[in-house]
Scaffold this motif. Structure first.
Motif, PDB file in Angstrom:
ATOM      1  N   GLN A 205       0.834  -1.204   0.000  1.00  0.00           N
ATOM      2  CA  GLN A 205       0.000   0.000   0.000  1.00  0.00           C
ATOM      3  C   GLN A 205       0.870   1.256   0.000  1.00  0.00           C
ATOM      4  OE1 GLN A 205      -3.669  -0.119  -0.092  1.00  0.00           O
ATOM      5  NE2 GLN A 205      -2.725  -1.969  -0.905  1.00  0.00           N
TER       6      GLN A 205
ATOM      7  N   HIS B 249      -2.933  -0.889  -9.644  1.00  0.00           N
ATOM      8  CA  HIS B 249      -4.274  -0.951  -9.053  1.00  0.00           C
ATOM      9  C   HIS B 249      -4.948  -2.293  -9.330  1.00  0.00           C
ATOM     10  CE1 HIS B 249      -8.380   0.232  -8.007  1.00  0.00           C
ATOM     11  NE2 HIS B 249      -8.758  -0.210  -9.191  1.00  0.00           N
TER      12      HIS B 249
ATOM     13  N   ARG C 222      -7.001  -3.654  -4.029  1.00  0.00           N
ATOM     14  CA  ARG C 222      -8.009  -2.614  -4.246  1.00  0.00           C
ATOM     15  C   ARG C 222      -8.646  -2.681  -5.636  1.00  0.00           C
ATOM     16  NH1 ARG C 222      -7.851   1.610  -0.601  1.00  0.00           N
ATOM     17  NH2 ARG C 222      -6.226   1.432   0.980  1.00  0.00           N
TER      18      ARG C 222
ATOM     19  N   PHE D 184     -10.626   3.392  -9.640  1.00  0.00           N
ATOM     20  CA  PHE D 184      -9.341   3.972 -10.020  1.00  0.00           C
ATOM     21  C   PHE D 184      -9.641   5.359 -10.567  1.00  0.00           C
ATOM     22  CE2 PHE D 184      -6.098   5.078 -13.133  1.00  0.00           C
ATOM     23  CZ  PHE D 184      -4.924   4.780 -12.462  1.00  0.00           C
TER      24      PHE D 184
ATOM     25  N   THR E 276      -7.934   3.588  -5.641  1.00  0.00           N
ATOM     26  CA  THR E 276      -6.654   4.239  -5.909  1.00  0.00           C
ATOM     27  C   THR E 276      -6.879   5.620  -6.508  1.00  0.00           C
ATOM     28  OG1 THR E 276      -5.628   2.083  -6.326  1.00  0.00           O
ATOM     29  CG2 THR E 276      -4.463   4.022  -7.146  1.00  0.00           C
TER      30      THR E 276
ATOM     31  N   ARG F   6      -5.278   4.525  -1.804  1.00  0.00           N
ATOM     32  CA  ARG F   6      -3.853   4.426  -2.083  1.00  0.00           C
ATOM     33  C   ARG F   6      -3.514   5.519  -3.085  1.00  0.00           C
ATOM     34  NH1 ARG F   6      -0.094  -0.515  -4.522  1.00  0.00           N
ATOM     35  NH2 ARG F   6       1.864   0.421  -3.844  1.00  0.00           N
TER      36      ARG F   6
ATOM     37  N   LEU G 227      -1.056   7.063  -5.895  1.00  0.00           N
ATOM     38  CA  LEU G 227       0.013   6.910  -6.870  1.00  0.00           C
ATOM     39  C   LEU G 227       0.168   8.251  -7.570  1.00  0.00           C
ATOM     40  CD1 LEU G 227      -1.099   3.514  -8.493  1.00  0.00           C
ATOM     41  CD2 LEU G 227       0.427   3.845  -6.538  1.00  0.00           C
TER      42      LEU G 227
END
Length: 448
Positions: free
Chosen positions: A159, A180, A185, A190, A233, A273, A275
């Motif tokens: 994570q 992802h 998740r 997303f 995500t 999460r 990114l």
């Protein structure tokens, strides 16, 4: 039905009891250990689906156990329990390979979220061979792309925040999507956002949402991007374009795992999460004072570099075939093929615009070629190198086309002139020059 098991490692009996009661109520069989030695023995004996470990132990620390698990039980997700506010320790544990972390005093809702995510990951590992090199969205057989796929699969298990670096058009968003899709998740949303495309005055509302009536035009409640990504995500593309004032608020939201909508007085927890990506050199922006150092370290726990297309030219043939098949489906016709000379020309081209430029070159060639076979001349690559103009700023190359002695950009043929074809040639050259100037990116630039 699989009975899940968990190992709890903590030298404080009260903490062990609290965690054991919580996990037992979730239907999980628990084992407990007070030190590293006992933990290693239990891991070898029971192979649990999850390990929770405290950072400070009598015979070592939690990061020592993380390293041991990475070597001897890599399919067991391990989460580290850190002291309140010890963000440096949490980041160190993530870099060592920890699945996630939770701070003391342990908040039970946060703990349950972490446990459920870890168990999903264990179930996914049992259902599929995680070592299998499935290409997914990252097509290619080159060593560079195979390494990228391996790194992506590994990072999907964690994570930890990942910073994806690479040139424009190299496929950073595809990498984020693969992280992802291969992680726990994958059933959640997303949400991808281009940070450079949001007006600065609307950023806080777009990210965190707002309450109805909080400002002129706020006619209804809005969740915002963070809450829209809850359970999934959030991908922050071109994160370097965030203004400094927004960077402060973003850092707080990421660290606290909560957002405060505009016009609201309370924070709302979010489980996401993060990114992020940019084609710019983020470390240099930090040194110049244009990007906050604390935010840089928070989103750049792990960096993943995406190779440019010119470094994996052996993948071009496969990518081109895939792109042409997609174009054919959109046009509802048979796919075009590339001649041997066309493939060679592409493999020797520099591709400053990377995969995105390849897509635009092939779409243009498909549209303009006379039959279903695309030859080298149909690609119109002008010898193979596009000038390195101000592509990152949307600049236009003002270098004139070759001019003949009659002052025209295209030589006027002797004898009778086919005016329609002659004008079509001039128009095509003008279009090609404009496309070259923007590296075949036909999307309008911000501010145009």
């Amino acid at each position: 039905m699989t009975t899940h098991t968990a190992l709890i490692v903590d030298d404080e009996p009260d903490i062990r009891s609290l965690l054991e009661i919580t996990l037992t109520r979730m239907g999980i069989t628990t084992h407990t250990a007070a030190d590293l030695g006992s933990a290693r023995n239990l891991l070898e004996k029971h192979q649990p689906h999850l390990c929770l470990t405290d950072m400070n132990l009598p015979d070592g620390n939690g990061i020592d156990l993380v390293h041991w698990i990475q070597q001897h039980a890599p399919n067991t997700p391990v989460a580290v329990i850190t002291a309140y506010g010890s963000m440096d320790t949490a980041i160190e544990s993530l870099k060592a390979g920890a699945f996630d972390f939770v701070s003391k005093p342990v908040e039970l809702p946060r703990l349950r979220e972490l446990v459920n995510s870890a168990l999903k990951l264990s179930e996914r590992d049992e259902q599929q061979n995680t070592d299998k090199d499935e290409p997914g969205l990252l097509l290619g057989n080159s060593p560079q792309i195979r390494k990228l796929r391996t790194q992506t699969r590994k990072l999907a298990r964690s994570q930890a925040p990942v910073f994806i670096s690479g040139e424009s058009g190299s496929g950073k968003e595809l990498v984020a999507r693969m992280i992802h899709l291969q992680g726990p998740r994958s059933d959640g949303p997303f949400i991808a956002v281009n940070c450079g495309a949001i007006p600065s005055e609307l950023m806080e509302s777009e990210f965190f949402g707002h309450k109805k009536g909080s400002f002129t035009g706020a006619t209804e409640n809005k969740d915002g991007l963070f809450r829209s990504a809850n359970g999934g995500t959030l991908f922050l593309d071109e994160v370097a374009d965030l203004p400094l004032a927004m960077q402060v608020k973003l850092l707080r939201a990421i660290q606290e795992k909560a957002v405060r909508p505009v016009g609201d007085t309370k924070e709302i927890p979010v489980d996401i999460r993060v990114l992020s990506a940019t084609h710019k050199h983020l470390a240099e922006l930090v040194q110049q004072g244009n990007f906050r150092q604390d935010l840089f370290y928070r989103i750049n726990v792990i960096e993943l570099a995406v190779p440019p297309l010119r470094d994996r030219s052996e993948d071009i043939s496969l990518l081109a075939r895939h792109i042409l098949e997609r174009i054919a489906r959109e046009y509802e016709c048979a796919p075009a093929t590339l001649t041997h000379d066309a493939v060679n020309r592409l493999q020797n081209y520099d591709f400053p615009g990377n995969v995105r430029e390849l897509e635009n070159i092939l779409e243009r060639a498909f549209t303009l070629c006379d039959d279903d076979a695309i030859d080298a001349n149909d690609l119109h690559l002008n010898g193979g190198v596009v000038p390195d103009i101000a592509a990152d700023t949307g600049g236009i190359d003002n270098t004139p086309l070759p001019v003949t002695n009659n002052g025209s950009n295209t030589a006027i043929p002797d004898g009778e002139i086919d005016l329609e074809n002659f004008l079509e040639t001039i128009e095509r050259q003008a279009i090609e020059k404009a496309l070259e100037a923007t590296r075949w990116n036909k999307t309008p630039q911000q501010g145009d």
